[in-house]
Write an enzyme that holds these catalytic residues in place. Structure first.
Site: not given
Lengths: 210, 772, 264
Positions: B170-171, B355, B392-393
């Site tokens: 994600c990152m 994303m 995202g998380q």
């Protein structure tokens, strides 16, 4: 049979009473004017009730099982007519309208060709105090799931006065496009849906725009 | 000294009572009779926004949650996922016992046996194949404590760098670009930029659905200030696009061209801030034609070469608005307008992305390119101005990135390849410096490939679901079941990953353990343990320490006379002090609604690198901006000249559509939590494939028809969504990945950005057929 | 014909109809609807009374409906009219089974002509109430929906009839109340399929009448020596044929009054 013994007369009377009771019960009309959501093409309730043969073909044609034949209870001339309970299963507006095609008597009007032009009812946020979107949360699930998104329902923003730095996303129903399919009622996150499909609301004749 | 938990909760309860007026709770009021009900603060379990909630507990069970009005992030509001937090711990099939695979079934075993087995398997693997073959697949949903223990376990205990988190998916591109641009990870701004800016560019991010509360803040700003413009730059028309003032659609992958096109106009018109560039920016170019990582053991490292501004200007000639229009489909006039907006001296510009930019085979490049726009205009590190990478998380920042649970990382931006960094870590961890391995081994995708090849023989997955979330999952699910591999999965629920495990360990969730998350705005938030986990479930941290003891390095986690969580954090904190990654003392987190780092002299640095707000910057100069973390670039930020290069797998005759994947508001990630909340499952019960109405009409596909999607790697049957909440560009389809019954990642391609190693979930080729 | 052959055949057909109705529960489009209106493999079938009611309501029947009515009316016109009642109707099946209860002979039978009154009431009320009264109240429809859709809300109507028939009057619904029966008995009057009577073989034992739902219809044969059952009320159930010990009764097709072609 030429003879009519006395108990036969009693029998006759009893039968007649039963018959009358049955007729009365059944034709007595539903108590409380509760709104029943009909399949697409049903039109006005009186029109529909006079044409529906209570055959259940529409229910069988529905690929989602949304149309139910046992939801009218005992009362009235509505016994055995098809009903949609959106909270259980809404109408998904099938493009080929299999329910309308299956109806033998035209109770579901075959002139309806475009499922999005069905007018089964009008959705309304009845529980404004419960609606999460109106409390300022980010919900609007009813809006995002609407098959006529941005036509039958739009979102209007206004400032959340309490926090001062968030926006309220209020779903607003536009009745001229709402089909009454009930997907919104079905999707509502709350245990008791805040948005529900009710009687079809007539188009606005109000000249004021506000 | 720890603030006593009871004292804390009393305070929270008072706050809750004050805030209670008008705030929704997830359960009926009748259930909330005050007797025995306690409230405690916690950040939300879901996305990187990090909303604050209050958790209501009675008789050892969570009975309600509500938004925390005192939390600066959300001031008491939530999205519907946060609204349902009280339900996520109570799904029917919660794992409560360790389960060992026997053939096709799983049988319960005791913790002792399970942990002994894990230790044994690790020992076996170390003996037969060495430490690199012992691997850990970690998570951006780990608490800070869990990530810290895992990292220390692997790098100081086992002596292996084979740890990488799902944050790689994600990152990683954002991280790589932060590092190679500024020399330090994470944004320089904070969420107040949402209230203070007036021009918001969203790049490939469906912010309305994926960061709902933050988007609500952006929208509120626009309501208060008519000057505010929100511009949505995307490949797909979403609810964000609907809300935006302007929607600009570009062809997949051509964000590279568009960003360069905007820079072209800024340079051509002389709209750049010469003084700023001279003082704070150095220019470079890197390698080109860098591949896509599709092959096993693909290896790449970039090499920067200094260039002059004239060389950069010459580079930009390939990105005139007309040329950009030809590549991307964005009209030349629009490129001009966007550039003018970016450069407008009277506008405070912010860029937001997630994303669409990061899950990209040139993700690091495109992140660099958006930084270029802010560096050219000098609109950076100021209130309401700057680039902001959304996460995202819930703790990709706080845990994975800051603690450094990556193969190449150590805490606080440090890397294993640097001997000084290893020395510092060895010092704090009290291990010989030789213990910490110097060479990175496997990033997340390569870790799964290595499992397939047999180079990894032991894999421990914690707190995430890679066998649904990785790209090209078909290969990796099969890999886990091969002979000679031992896969342990610690999770709270049965998932696609527990399905392929050899040993399943039941984990404690969220407030069943003490923890901390760090959100996208550098705010680390603490919570106390508030309920016990069910059955025999245990927090991942305990599982790791128990195995460490069995392997003989339990003393790494012994802090005699101290509370474990407190001690772990204070040890971890030592890494960041004095170098611009300063965390606050533990007590501060226990008390506050999170604290932003760097935390210096009792105050948070809200805008890093800005002398007005950042004492580290102030040490460097009196006024202005100082990118003090980028020592090797003489404390300047790097403006990278990065070209457009096409995607790894482009649509062709056989597979004529682009496949893009992503999320919906109602579900989070692989749906293991949200799908077990009946209301959320009812709202969005299945993943649908979105099609553009013209494509659908051409293929005879109507809304809700059944469709077969096929890529070179797999195929999937889905119902179609035409003209509903999301409309992909023509020639593209979109499928969300929350639905474990519709594994869209069986179709995606494990191509990745060669610099960041982050896979591209947004672009591969599929064909679309109607089946009924 | 085997002993009790007609009864067995009839029971088979009745049960097959129930199975057909129940097949809807399994999904698929083989059969859809109730006996008021349905499709069988896409072919429309519809009840003539339903069409009649719609016309009284000012609704022009759809082509689909008219085709269905034509098919059904044609079919029963050829095959006996009230053969619908005896062979197809699920209510008739239930009331057949009631016959096994003790005390049947002591219950009175009400006149067949009452059905005309019932039909008249139905048709009169239809435009007054604005709905197809028979479809709304019909226990045949209710039973069809119960079997085909699991919809038990109309079951009360059926129960009402069963209770009345158990305690008040024998075969009340089918003999005296069913409006649809009135229509089919009209068709039955004209149908070429009839029960033929061989006077020479008759011993006057009247076992046929004991087994008949409508023993009135056999009186002209036994009493007045008519060669066939002329009444439309005969449902061609064949119970009389099965019961006759001397084979004096047979099923037959007559083109004119005089010609005889014997089927047995």
């Amino acid at each position: 049979m030429s003879e009519k013994p006395r108990h036969s007369r009693l029998a006759g009377a009893g039968v007649a009473l039963l018959g009358a009771a049955a007729a009365f019960l059944s034709l007595g009309g539903r108590s409380g004017n509760a709104f029943l959501l009909r399949p697409p093409g049903a039109g006005e309730p009186q029109r529909f009730l006079s044409r529906c043969l209570r055959c259940g073909a529409c229910a069988k044609a529905c690929p989602y099982g949304s149309i139910r034949m046992d939801e009218t209870g005992l009362a009235g001339g509505e016994l055995g007519t098809p009903v949609i309970l959106p909270r259980q299963k809404p109408c998904y507006l099938c493009a080929d309208l299999p329910c309308v095609k299956a109806c033998p008597s035209g109770a579901l009007d075959a002139q309806l060709r475009d499922a999005k032009k069905a007018r089964m009812g009008t959705a309304v946020i009845l529980e404004r105090e419960e609606c999460l979107s109106l409390k300022g949360l980010r919900c609007e699930v009813c809006y995002r799931n609407c098959p006529l998104i941005e036509k039958a329902v739009t979102v209007e923003n206004y400032l959340n006065a309490r926090t001062g730095r968030h926006a309220v996303y209020e779903p607003v129903i536009h009745k001229e496009h709402c089909t009454g399919c009930g997907i919104c009622e079905h999707s509502c996150i709350l245990d008791r849906p805040a948005i529900r499909v009710g009687e079809l609301q007539p188009e606005s004749e109000n000249l004021y725009e506000g | 000294m720890d603030i006593g938990r009871r004292t804390f909760i009393k305070g929270a309860a008072a706050a809750a009572a004050l805030a209670a007026a008008g705030l929704p709770a997830a359960f009926p009021k009748a259930a909330l009779a005050d007797d025995g009900l306690t409230w405690g603060k916690a950040p939300c379990r879901f996305c990187g926004t990090g909303c604050g909630v209050l958790v209501g507990v009675r008789n050892g069970k969570i009975v309600a949650t509500k938004g925390d009005a005192l939390a600066p992030v959300n001031k008491g509001l939530n999205c519907v996922k946060g609204y349902n937090l009280s339900k996520i711990l109570y799904g029917e099939d919660r794992l409560t016992k360790p389960l060992l695979r026997q053939g096709d079934k799983f049988v319960p075993i005791s913790w002792d046996k399970a942990l002994d087995l894990v230790a044994e398997k690790i020992r076996e693997t170390l003996a037969s194949s060495g430490p690199d073959a012992v691997a850990m697949f970690g998570s951006g949903q780990w608490t800070v404590h869990e990530g810290y223990v895992a990292s220390k376990f692997m790098k100081a205990g086992i002596g292996s760098n084979s740890i990488d988190p799902n944050a790689r998916f994600c990152m990683a591109s954002a991280v790589a670009a932060f590092m190679n641009t500024f020399g330090s990870d994470e944004p320089m701004g904070n969420y107040e930029d949402l209230d203070l800016g007036d021009t918001y560019f969203l790049w490939g991010a469906n912010m309305s659905e994926c960061h709902p509360i933050l988007f609500s803040r952006m929208t509120a700003n626009r309501l208060k200030n008519p000057k505010v413009q929100i511009i949505d730059l995307a490949t797909r028309f979403t609810r964000t696009s609907q809300e935006a003032d302007r929607y600009v659609e570009f062809q997949p992958q051509t964000d590279l061209a568009l960003a360069n096109g905007i820079a072209h106009v800024i340079v051509r018109e002389g709209l750049y801030d010469e003084a700023f560039l001279a003082e704070n920016v150095t220019l470079k170019k890197g390698k080109t034609d860098i591949g896509y990582g599709v092959e096993d053991k693909f290896s790449f490292s970039d090499k920067g070469e200094a260039i002059s501004f004239d060389q950069y200007r010459a580079f930009l000639k390939d990105y005139s608005p007309e040329k950009v229009e030809a590549i991307s489909g964005v009209p030349a006039a629009t490129v001009e307008e966007l550039a003018k907006l970016y450069a407008d001296k009277n506008r405070k510009v912010c860029s937001y992305w997630t994303m669409g930019f990061n899950q990209h085979t040139r993700g690091t490049w495109v992140n660099n390119l958006v930084y270029n726009l802010h560096l050219l205009t000098g609109k950076i590190a100021k209130p309401g101005e700057g680039p902001f990478s959304l996460t995202g998380q819930p703790s990709a920042c706080g845990t994975a990135r800051e603690v450094g649970t990556f193969t190449h990382r150590l805490p606080a931006d440090m890397v294993v390849t640097n001997p000084e960094h290893r020395r510092k870590a060895a010092d704090i961890w009290k291990v010989p410096v030789e213990k910490i391995p110097a060479k990175p081994t496997y990033h997340a995708t390569e870790m799964l490939r290595a499992l397939d090849r047999g180079d990894i023989r032991f894999l421990w997955v914690q707190c995430n679901n890679p066998f649904q979330a990785a790209p090209n999952t078909g290969r990796f699910r099969a890999a886990a079941r091969k002979e000679g591999r031992f896969v342990v999965v610690s999770d709270a629920y049965p998932t696609k990953s527990t399905e392929v495990a050899d040993l399943i360990l039941p984990s404690a969730m969220w407030v069943e353990k003490e923890g901390m998350f760090g959100n996208a705005e550098r705010r680390t938030q603490h919570w106390f343990k508030q309920v016990d986990p069910p059955g025999e479930a245990k927090e991942d941290l305990w599982q790791l320490i128990e195995v460490a003891r069995r392997l003989g390095f339990g003393k790494l986690f012994e802090y005699p006379g101290q509370d474990l969580h407190h001690a772990l954090f204070e040890e971890y904190r030592r890494f960041g002090l004095g170098i611009g990654k300063d965390l606050a003392p533990y007590e501060v987190y226990q008390k506050e609604r999170g604290v932003i780092w760097p935390y210096v002299n009792g105050e948070s640095v809200k805008w890093r690198y800005n002398t007005e707000y950042d004492p580290y910057a102030k040490k460097e100069k009196e006024k202005g901006i100082s990118f003090y973390k980028n020592k090797k670039e003489h404390k300047k930020a790097v403006l990278w000249a990065r070209p457009y290069e096409p995607a790894a797998e482009v649509p062709d005759g056989d597979y004529p559509f682009w496949l893009c994947t992503g999320r919906v508001l109602e579900h989070w990630h692989t749906g293991t939590m949200t799908r077990r909340v009946p209301a959320l499952h009812r709202a969005v019960p299945e993943a649908l494939v979105e099609l553009h109405p013209e494509d659908a009409s051409r293929l005879g596909i109507r809304n809700r028809d059944r469709v077969l999607l096929t890529s070179r790697r797999g195929s999937l049957e889905l119902r179609a969504s035409v003209g509903e909440r999301g409309v992909p560009g023509k020639g593209s389809v979109f499928v969300p990945f929350f639905d474990e019954h519709r594994m869209i990642n069986d179709l995606t391609l494990d191509a990745f950005c060669p610099i960041s190693k982050q896979p591209d979930y947004k672009k591969c080729a599929v064909k679309v057929e109607r089946i009924g | 014909m085997k002993a009790r052959g007609w009864s067995r055949a009839r029971r088979c057909v009745q049960l097959s109809v129930v199975a057909l109705l129940a097949s809807q529960l399994a999904g698929g489009g083989f059969f859809r609807g109730t006996l008021s209106a349905s499709t069988l493999l896409g072919i429309p079938l519809a009840d003539p009374l339903a069409a009649l009611q719609l016309m009284l309501l000012g609704v022009s029947p759809t082509a689909h409906l008219l085709l269905g009515v034509a098919l059904v009316s044609g079919f029963y016109l050829l095959l006996g009219g009230k053969s619908f009642c005896g062979w197809v109707c699920p209510v008739h099946l239930l009331t057949d089974l009631l016959e096994r209860f003790p005390g049947r002979e002591s219950l009175p039978r009400l006149p067949l002509k009452w059905k005309l009154g019932s039909l008249g009431l139905c048709l009169a009320l239809t435009p007054v109430l604005g709905l197809p009264v028979f479809e709304a109240l019909s226990p045949i429809g209710a039973l069809g929906r119960a079997i085909g859709a699991g919809a038990l809300s109309g079951a009360g109507l059926v129960l009402l009839i069963l209770v009345a028939e158990l305690f008040f009057a024998r075969r009340l619904w089918c003999r005296s109340l069913c409006p649809l029966g009135a229509i089919y008995s009209g068709l039955g009057r004209l149908s070429p399929l009839r029960v033929a009577f061989e006077e020479k073989r008759c011993t006057g034992c009247r076992r046929c009448q004991k087994n008949c739902l409508v023993p009135e219809v056999l009186e002209p044969c036994i009493g007045d020596k008519k060669s066939r059952v002329r009444s439309g009320e005969c449902s061609r159930c064949g119970s009389c044929i099965d019961a006759c010990p001397t084979r004096a009764l047979q099923m037959s097709i007559h083109k004119t009054v005089e010609k005889k072609e014997v089927i047995s």
